[in-house]
Structures are given as structure tokens and as C-alpha cells.
Design a protein around this motif. Structure first.
Motif, mmCIF file in Angstrom:
data_model
loop_
_atom_site.group_PDB
_atom_site.id
_atom_site.type_symbol
_atom_site.label_atom_id
_atom_site.label_comp_id
_atom_site.label_asym_id
_atom_site.label_seq_id
_atom_site.Cartn_x
_atom_site.Cartn_y
_atom_site.Cartn_z
ATOM 1 N N VAL A 5 0.678 -1.222 0.027
ATOM 2 C CA VAL A 5 0.043 -0.069 0.041
ATOM 3 C C VAL A 5 0.836 1.250 -0.024
ATOM 4 O O VAL A 5 1.730 1.354 0.914
ATOM 5 C CB VAL A 5 -0.907 -0.036 1.176
ATOM 6 C CG1 VAL A 5 -1.562 1.238 1.252
ATOM 7 C CG2 VAL A 5 -1.893 -1.273 1.231
ATOM 8 N N CYS A 10 -3.069 6.265 -0.401
ATOM 9 C CA CYS A 10 -4.287 5.574 0.258
ATOM 10 C C CYS A 10 -5.083 6.581 0.884
ATOM 11 O O CYS A 10 -4.571 7.406 1.808
ATOM 12 C CB CYS A 10 -3.871 4.625 1.057
ATOM 13 S SG CYS A 10 -5.213 3.778 1.846
ATOM 14 N N HIS A 13 -10.656 4.201 0.863
ATOM 15 C CA HIS A 13 -11.848 4.089 0.665
ATOM 16 C C HIS A 13 -12.571 2.554 0.811
ATOM 17 O O HIS A 13 -13.768 2.559 0.777
ATOM 18 C CB HIS A 13 -11.911 4.353 -1.161
ATOM 19 C CG HIS A 13 -11.749 5.705 -1.031
ATOM 20 N ND1 HIS A 13 -12.599 6.806 -1.152
ATOM 21 C CD2 HIS A 13 -10.656 6.410 -1.703
ATOM 22 C CE1 HIS A 13 -12.204 7.926 -1.271
ATOM 23 N NE2 HIS A 13 -10.878 7.848 -1.740
ATOM 24 N N CYS A 16 -10.574 -2.306 -1.609
ATOM 25 C CA CYS A 16 -9.829 -3.373 -1.668
ATOM 26 C C CYS A 16 -10.181 -4.491 -0.481
ATOM 27 O O CYS A 16 -10.351 -5.539 -0.804
ATOM 28 C CB CYS A 16 -8.364 -2.986 -1.444
ATOM 29 S SG CYS A 16 -8.146 -2.107 -0.002
ATOM 30 N N GLU A 17 -10.676 -3.742 0.585
ATOM 31 C CA GLU A 17 -11.135 -4.835 1.656
ATOM 32 C C GLU A 17 -12.286 -5.429 1.220
ATOM 33 O O GLU A 17 -12.427 -6.608 1.638
ATOM 34 C CB GLU A 17 -11.300 -3.810 2.815
ATOM 35 C CG GLU A 17 -11.579 -4.792 4.142
ATOM 36 C CD GLU A 17 -11.850 -3.873 5.362
ATOM 37 O OE1 GLU A 17 -12.315 -2.740 5.265
ATOM 38 O OE2 GLU A 17 -11.836 -4.665 6.548
ATOM 39 N N ALA A 31 -5.719 1.375 4.234
ATOM 40 C CA ALA A 31 -5.606 -0.009 4.052
ATOM 41 C C ALA A 31 -4.337 -0.533 4.504
ATOM 42 O O ALA A 31 -3.161 0.079 4.146
ATOM 43 C CB ALA A 31 -5.715 -0.231 2.449
ATOM 44 N N ALA A 50 -7.780 -6.665 -5.899
ATOM 45 C CA ALA A 50 -7.987 -5.534 -5.005
ATOM 46 C C ALA A 50 -6.976 -4.708 -5.659
ATOM 47 O O ALA A 50 -7.444 -3.339 -5.562
ATOM 48 C CB ALA A 50 -7.057 -6.003 -3.814
ATOM 49 N N VAL A 51 -5.846 -4.962 -6.218
ATOM 50 C CA VAL A 51 -5.120 -3.789 -7.022
ATOM 51 C C VAL A 51 -5.954 -3.072 -8.043
ATOM 52 O O VAL A 51 -6.055 -1.770 -8.032
ATOM 53 C CB VAL A 51 -3.840 -4.515 -7.701
ATOM 54 C CG1 VAL A 51 -3.099 -3.664 -8.510
ATOM 55 C CG2 VAL A 51 -3.059 -4.986 -6.583
ATOM 56 N N CYS A 54 -8.757 -0.813 -6.443
ATOM 57 C CA CYS A 54 -8.392 0.528 -5.726
ATOM 58 C C CYS A 54 -8.533 1.744 -6.843
ATOM 59 O O CYS A 54 -8.130 1.725 -7.978
ATOM 60 C CB CYS A 54 -6.901 0.726 -5.408
ATOM 61 S SG CYS A 54 -6.552 2.034 -4.726
ATOM 62 N N LEU A 59 -2.469 0.757 -4.364
ATOM 63 C CA LEU A 59 -1.983 -0.435 -4.257
ATOM 64 C C LEU A 59 -1.390 -1.133 -5.288
ATOM 65 O O LEU A 59 -1.930 -1.000 -6.470
ATOM 66 C CB LEU A 59 -3.623 -1.358 -3.730
ATOM 67 C CG LEU A 59 -3.420 -2.455 -3.295
ATOM 68 C CD1 LEU A 59 -2.847 -2.609 -1.771
ATOM 69 C CD2 LEU A 59 -4.917 -3.085 -3.098
ATOM 70 N N HIS B 58 -4.614 4.607 -15.566
ATOM 71 C CA HIS B 58 -3.496 3.963 -14.832
ATOM 72 C C HIS B 58 -1.976 4.337 -15.145
ATOM 73 O O HIS B 58 -1.244 3.694 -14.437
ATOM 74 C CB HIS B 58 -4.020 2.772 -14.404
ATOM 75 C CG HIS B 58 -4.943 2.295 -13.384
ATOM 76 N ND1 HIS B 58 -4.827 2.230 -12.122
ATOM 77 C CD2 HIS B 58 -6.433 2.413 -13.670
ATOM 78 C CE1 HIS B 58 -6.226 1.983 -11.423
ATOM 79 N NE2 HIS B 58 -6.960 2.394 -12.362
ATOM 80 N N HIS B 341 -10.721 6.909 -12.242
ATOM 81 C CA HIS B 341 -9.963 5.849 -11.815
ATOM 82 C C HIS B 341 -8.489 6.340 -11.730
ATOM 83 O O HIS B 341 -7.997 7.161 -12.296
ATOM 84 C CB HIS B 341 -10.131 4.400 -12.472
ATOM 85 C CG HIS B 341 -10.619 3.467 -11.741
ATOM 86 N ND1 HIS B 341 -9.298 2.762 -11.042
ATOM 87 C CD2 HIS B 341 -11.508 2.742 -11.143
ATOM 88 C CE1 HIS B 341 -10.077 1.642 -10.070
ATOM 89 N NE2 HIS B 341 -11.418 1.801 -10.377
#
Lengths: 62, 395
Positions: A5, A10, A13, A16-17, A31, A50-51, A54, A59, B58, B341
């Protein structure tokens, strides 16, 4: 594989969790990867999700 | 700048009145033409598919925001310096100044306040009978909440704020009549923000007053203040207005799914994401390509400006199953790019979610059915949204 992380980005938000609850916890606004970020073999897909999830690119895997 | 011959060209104009009022067929045609399409009308590249929009967002080094995120270089010059029109490391510093107030953890202390506002508004509208989804519901809420948190002085009217925000976002599009009509309003907004940057003008202990006091203490450069205050205000208005009015329209036109939300409050976060996905409030922003880069197998040259169409990516049949169907159970819906994003992802998304979830909660505990009339759509360069929609809430 490890989850890392970027604490300077971060914002906690928590998306990811939500997709990888066994790998990350949002605690005190950040996170935090569990098990020092080590990703078990059967959790690698969850780590990648999860990556990807985000919303602010804080992440990554290493 | 040279255009690569392999990149398909199109005469589709996403900023024409017809396309603004009904954008989804044009978005589908752009997606089908290729991963990158040259828009002849505006001399920029459009990226309309999900994967390529995500990848560009990204790779913020190649797809730079520092020269602006609007369509025209003329207007981009006027919008430099705020967090979403900058690159790291400056971006990270400026974003941090705004994000410190807008992070989920920082917003926890306002949950009761915002849920209280939501409950009062829904109660009033039930009493009122038939009302307009835009002016009475979707505008009323962000207008009540955001200026108050920022520290808006009570004696200052807020009626101009929506017009300022509308003008600001039109200016991310082409230099057309819609954009030009907003220039006097942008001057007004700029004058107002200059005035609010003077110590003592914003309510003490507010987000804005903290920024002003940080500047006084030398922690922030004073010249940044008007832009920072504007970062809280303009992006929090029309985007939220669009999402909240679409909320009533979509749930009113899908009563079966509304019943499911009433029966199970835990569906609210997914439902809100699905609203943002299918009716993405922000059409998209541009980036400037800084080095040769392949995107979807096509080569972009340095200095190419690319329009990343979030509203199209969120309807891409290559990524989503039945993308034109509203489905609150949609798997993976949180991957939508409706808030953007990557490092420029909407800094106010936690506040937006808090507003949306609070209103859905207030509605679901009180309202049995959402009766809607016919919507009309706004003519706006950047915002997709309803202009007017009659609604009646039945308890």
C-alpha cells in the motif's frame, strides 16, 4: 507475491478490503495488508482484483 | 501532430445536441470502430472501450493531466493548477490538501449530520406531493451540504453556485455556445473565490477556513487558495445532481429492484454504484500523451490529446454483461470508471457515496413506491443528466 500500500496515496476508501477481506484491512483510515502483505497461493486472484479495484491506484503487487 | 493511418476516423460529434441528448448509440459506434478513434470534428482521439480507458487512467505518466483535462488547448490553459489538472509531484501535494477533509475516515464525524439532512428532505418531499427530481431533490441536497461544510457565509446567497459549476464543467468541452455563455459566470465565481480567500470571510472551523488559516501560517501558498476552494465546490454540484436525479428515475422505473432495496438495506452500496455506472454523470476527461504509447494495439504519438469516455466505458459490452440493463446485483459493479480511476480518481467520491447512501436509506425506510413521469435531458458539454423529472413518493 506481496501486496504493498502506498500510504501517501491511500485515502481509505475500502474497496480493496471488500474484494479481498482476507488480505487487507482498512484501519484508522488506511488499507493495511495482513500477514505483512504476503499473499497465499490460493489468494493471488483476490490480490490482483484488489489492486485493480483501488479507485486511486494506491495498491500494487510486488 | 501526425495521425496514424491505422487509427479509424469518425465524424461522430459527441458534443452535438443530438448526441448529448442520446449518447449511448454514438458511444457504441465509437467502441465498435476501434480501441482508439480519431474524432474529425474536434481533432482529438476518443477512447471509448473500458479496458483502454482504465489502462490510460492508470498510466498517468504517459497520459498526463498537467496541461489540462478539457477538449481544447485554449480553455485548458485557464484551468491549470488544481489537483485534477496537474501531475505528480505537485498533484499529490494539492490533492492531499483537499483529500484530508474528504477521506472516508475524515467524513465519519459528518455521518449523522448528512443522514439527518437526507431524512428531513425525504420527509418534506413526501409531504409536498409531486415534485421535481432535479430542483427539489438532486440540487437541494448537495447545495445544502457542501457549501455548509466548506464554510459558506450565511449571508451569501448560494443560488449562483449551481450556475457557476455548470459553466465550469461546460468549459471542459469545445469552445461552443454552451461554453461561451458561461464565461461571465466563471468570472463571477473567480471573484467570489478570491473574496472567500481573505481571512475571516469563511465560517470559522470549516474546511475552507482551515485552508485559509494554513495559508496565513505559510503552510500553503496563498495564490492556491481560490483554486483549492473551487475544487471543493464546482465538482461536487452537477455531478451529484446528475447521480441523485438518475437515482429517482432508475429506481422509479425498476419497482421490483426498489422493493429488493427496501427489503435489504445492504444492497444500497451496489445499487448506488450501478446508478453511477449506467448513467455516468461525467462524460469523460482528456489527457495529453507525453511519449509514444500503444493503446489497444494502436500507436499514439506524443502530444496527442485523447478523450477518455467514462460514460461509454461503463457501457462497454466487452467488459460488462448486458451493459444497458440496470441491475443492482451486477457482479463487479464497483469497477466502474464513473468517478474516474487511478491517481486522479474523484477526490470527493466518499462524500458522494455518503450522500447517495444516506438518501437511499432515508427513501427505503419511508417510501413504498417512487412514481415518475417523463424525464427530459440536459444539454451540457460534460455532464450527462436529467433536466427535469416529475416524481411522487408514496409511503
Amino acid at each position: 507475491m506481496k501486496l504493498v500500500v502506498d500510504r501517501s496515496r491511500c485515502e481509505g476508501h475500502g474497496l480493496c478490503e471488500a474484494v479481498a477481506p482476507d488480505l487487507l484491512r482498512v484501519d484508522d483510515g488506511f488499507a493495511t495488508p495482513v500477514h505483512d502483505g504476503d499473499v497465499p497461493a490460493d489468494q493471488q486472484d483476490a490480490a490482483h482484483s484488489a489492486v485493480e479495484m483501488c479507485p486511486i491506484a494506491a495498491l500494487r503487487t510486488a | 501532430m501526425t495521425t496514424t493511418t491505422t487509427i479509424p476516423r469518425s465524424d461522430i460529434d459527441p458534443y452535438s445536441d443530438a448526441s448529448i441528448l442520446s449518447p449511448y448509440e454514438d458511444y457504441r459506434r465509437l467502441r465498435d470502430l476501434g480501441p482508439v478513434v480519431w474524432l474529425e470534428t474536434h481533432q482529438v482521439f476518443a477512447v471509448a472501450r473500458y479496458r483502454e480507458v482504465y489502462d490510460a487512467l492508470h498510466d498517468h505518466t504517459t497520459f498526463s493531466s498537467g496541461s489540462g483535462v478539457g477538449l481544447t488547448e485554449t480553455l485548458n490553459k485557464a484551468q491549470k493548477g488544481s489537483s485534477f489538472t496537474s501531475d505528480p509531484p505537485y498533484h499529490d501535494y494539492v490533492r492531499g490538501l483537499v483529500a484530508r477533509h474528504l477521506k472516508p475516515k475524515a467524513l465519519e464525524q459528518f455521518h449523522d449530520y448528512i443522514e439527518g439532512w437526507a431524512a428531513r428532505l425525504v420527509d418534506e418531499l413526501i409531504e409536498k406531493g409531486t415534485f421535481d427530481a432535479v430542483t427539489d431533490f438532486a440540487q437541494a441536497f448537495p447545495l445544502a451540504v457542501v457549501p455548509d461544510l466548506l464554510g459558506w457565509p450565511v449571508e451569501e446567497g448560494k443560488e449562483r453556485l449551481l450556475e457557476w459549476a455548470t459553466a465550469g464543467f461546460n468549459a471542459f468541452g469545445p469552445l461552443n455556445d454552451r461554453t461561451k455563455a458561461g464565461f461571465p459566470l466563471l468570472k463571477e465565481m473567480s471573484d467570489f473565490l478570491q473574496r472567500m480567500s481573505i481571512p475571516g470571510n469563511l465560517r470559522p472551523d470549516s474546511w475552507g477556513a482551515q485552508l485559509v488559516s494554513d495559508a496565513k501560517d505559510g503552510k500553503i501558498e496563498e495564490y492556491l487558495l481560490p483554486g483549492l476552494l473551487g475544487d471543493f465546490l464546482a465538482p461536487s454540484m452537477d455531478t451529484s445532481v446528475s447521480a441523485l436525479s438518475s437515482m429517482l428515475w432508475l429506481l422509479g422505473s425498476h419497482p421490483g429492484q426498489w422493493d429488493q432495496i427496501r427489503a435489504d438495506e445492504s444492497l444500497i452500496p451496489k445499487a448506488f454504484n450501478e446508478i453511477i455506472r449506467i448513467e455516468s454523470p461525467l462524460r469523460g476527461f482528456t489527457r495529453l500523451v507525453t511519449r509514444e504509447r500503444e493503446l489497444g494495439g494502436l500507436t499514439l504519438e506524443p502530444d496527442a490529446r485523447v478523450l477518455l469516455l467514462y460514460g461509454s466505458a461503463n457501457r462497454d459490452e466487452r467488459h460488462w454483461t448486458d451493459p444497458d440493463t440496470f441491475d443492482i446485483h451486477r457482479p463487479g459493479v464497483a469497477q466502474h470508471v464513473g468517478f474516474g480511476h487511478g491517481i486522479h480518481g474523484c477526490v470527493g467520491q466518499a462524500l458522494s457515496r455518503l450522500e447517495g447512501h444516506s438518501l437511499l436509506k432515508a427513501l427505503s425506510t419511508r417510501v413504498r413506491s417512487i412514481e415518475i413521469g417523463e424525464p427530459t435531458w440536459r444539454l451540457h458539454n460534460t455532464i450527462r443528466g436529467i433536466a427535469s423529472l416529475p416524481v411522487t413518493l408514496r409511503t
